[in-house]
Design an enzyme around this catalytic site. Structure first.
Site, short mmCIF file in Angstrom:
data_model
loop_
_atom_site.label_atom_id
_atom_site.label_comp_id
_atom_site.label_asym_id
_atom_site.label_seq_id
_atom_site.Cartn_x
_atom_site.Cartn_y
_atom_site.Cartn_z
N GLU A 10 41.56 40.60 38.33
CA GLU A 10 42.96 40.59 37.90
C GLU A 10 43.72 39.54 38.72
OE1 GLU A 10 45.16 44.15 38.89
OE2 GLU A 10 46.51 43.88 37.21
N LYS A 24 47.40 43.59 29.67
CA LYS A 24 47.28 44.90 30.34
C LYS A 24 48.27 45.90 29.75
CE LYS A 24 47.30 46.72 35.10
NZ LYS A 24 47.77 46.39 36.48
N CYS A 46 42.33 46.75 35.61
CA CYS A 46 42.79 47.48 36.78
C CYS A 46 43.29 48.90 36.52
CB CYS A 46 43.85 46.64 37.50
SG CYS A 46 44.15 47.15 39.21
O1 LIG Z 1 51.04 42.20 41.20
C1 LIG Z 1 50.12 41.46 41.52
O2 LIG Z 1 50.25 40.50 42.29
C2 LIG Z 1 48.76 41.72 40.96
N1 LIG Z 1 48.69 42.91 40.18
C3 LIG Z 1 48.29 44.04 40.72
O3 LIG Z 1 47.99 44.10 41.88
C4 LIG Z 1 48.21 45.27 39.84
C5 LIG Z 1 49.59 45.63 39.39
S1 LIG Z 1 50.76 45.80 40.72
N2 LIG Z 1 47.58 46.32 40.60
C6 LIG Z 1 47.10 47.44 40.08
O4 LIG Z 1 47.16 47.70 38.89
C7 LIG Z 1 46.46 48.37 41.10
C8 LIG Z 1 45.97 49.69 40.54
C9 LIG Z 1 45.53 50.59 41.63
O5 LIG Z 1 45.41 50.21 42.78
C10 LIG Z 1 45.23 52.00 41.32
O6 LIG Z 1 45.18 52.38 40.12
O7 LIG Z 1 45.04 52.76 42.26
#
Ligand SMILES: O=C(O)CNC(=O)[C@H](CS)NC(=O)CCC(=O)C(=O)O
Length: 294
Positions: free
Chosen positions: A47, A119, A160
């Site tokens: 991701e 997503k 993710c």
């Molecule tokens: O925003 C960014 O820079 C990159 N994108 C992410 O890191 C994304 C959205 S904040 N992370 C997740 O979805 C983590 C899920 C997770 O850790 C869980 O389900 O426990």
């Protein structure tokens, strides 16, 4: 059908994406090239392969529309040069003046984009340690599940946090997927508690391979991600794992016969959807079917 090999080689590239797309691209290209040299036919990146920013201003400064995105252009050329299926787990791209999309790109050995996926489930979470995430503040969620095809079988594309919503994976498996993909940037905290279990469960309950390239380590934007990129077979066995958070790649031979084997042994895909829900408070005789029993 013409003769089709049932085995191929899959590689997961683990990255520590930086603030700026240009630097992240250099890292991504190098590792994808190494994985292809090691014999991979299908290579997946995590991701947000292009950037992990600190806030909205930084994100929007570097955000490009899909048509103008230099990373996408470069990765399409690289897929063609190496002759591989290249699955960019996601790029942050501009979807509207106000919103980004967290979008996956599935690229053929010709360099053509075979599928894109936005997503669906936004990571809006407050962790007990004070970390908070509001993905929906900057990103517009997708509304459609996406499958595409490798020469060896059908691939379901997710990202993710989607992994916590099993109905999505069941829908992909019912649509014919043999390979479920979960490129990620899991947090260190939730990763150590849930990552392996969630991915193995999606593999076992659907009789599918699960491919999950991960972000790992402490990034330029100070976030810590869990790493541990995984390849899980349809019996739930972890057949390749990155042991830690360092950038690199993992690689394994994939045998589609294992999908059939797992599903023949435990036919839970066929045995699904056999329930309704009885509302006990509504008294005897009230049966509310939430799904058709088959
Ligand atoms: O925003 C960014 O820079 C990159 N994108 C992410 O890191 C994304 C959205 S904040 N992370 C997740 O979805 C983590 C899920 C997770 O850790 C869980 O389900 O426990």
């Amino acid at each position: 059908m013409t003769e089709q090999t049932q085995t191929f080689v899959a590689a997961m590239v683990q990255m520590r994406t930086g603030l700026v797309p240009r630097d992240s691209l250099e890292q991504g290209r190098h590792l994808i090239r190494e994985a292809a040299l090691a014999g991979a036919n299908y290579v997946q990146t995590p991701e947000v392969t292009n950037m992990m920013q600190t806030g909205r201003a930084g994100l929007f400064e570097h955000l490009r529309r899909e048509e103008d995105d230099e990373s996408l252009k470069a990765y399409r050329a690289l897929a063609a040069e190496l002759g591989i299926y290249l699955h960019i787990g996601s790029l942050a791209v501009q979807a509207s003046p106000e919103r980004a999309a967290n979008r996956a790109f599935f690229i053929a050995p010709s360099g053509d984009v075979l599928a894109t996926y936005d997503k669906i489930h936004m990571f809006d979470i407050d962790l007990p340690n004070g970390e908070t995430y509001r993905e929906s503040a900057n990103y517009q969620p997708g509304e459609t599940a996406v499958i595409s095809d490798l020469p060896w079988g059908r691939i379901g594309i997710t990202i993710c946090y989607d992994v916590r919503f099993p109905a999505l994976y069941r829908a992909l498996a019912e649509a014919g997927a043999s390979f479920l993909t979960v490129p990620s940037a899991f947090t260190q905290k939730t990763g150590e508690a849930h990552w392996h279990t969630l991915l193995r469960a999606r593999a076992i309950e659907n009789g599918c391979y699960v491919f999950a390239a991960a972000q790992g380590g402490t990034h330029e934007n100070k976030r810590s991600t869990y790493g541990h990129s995984l390849i899980v077979d349809p019996w739930g066995v972890v057949i390749a794992e990155a042991m830690g958070t360092d950038p690199g790649f993992i690689i394994a031979e994939i045998d589609t016969a294992k999908v059939t084997e797992a599903r023949n042994t435990v036919p839970s895909l066929q045995h699904g959807r056999r329930f309704g829900i009885r509302d006990a408070k509504a008294g005897p005789g009230h049966l509310h079917l939430v799904r058709d029993a088959t």
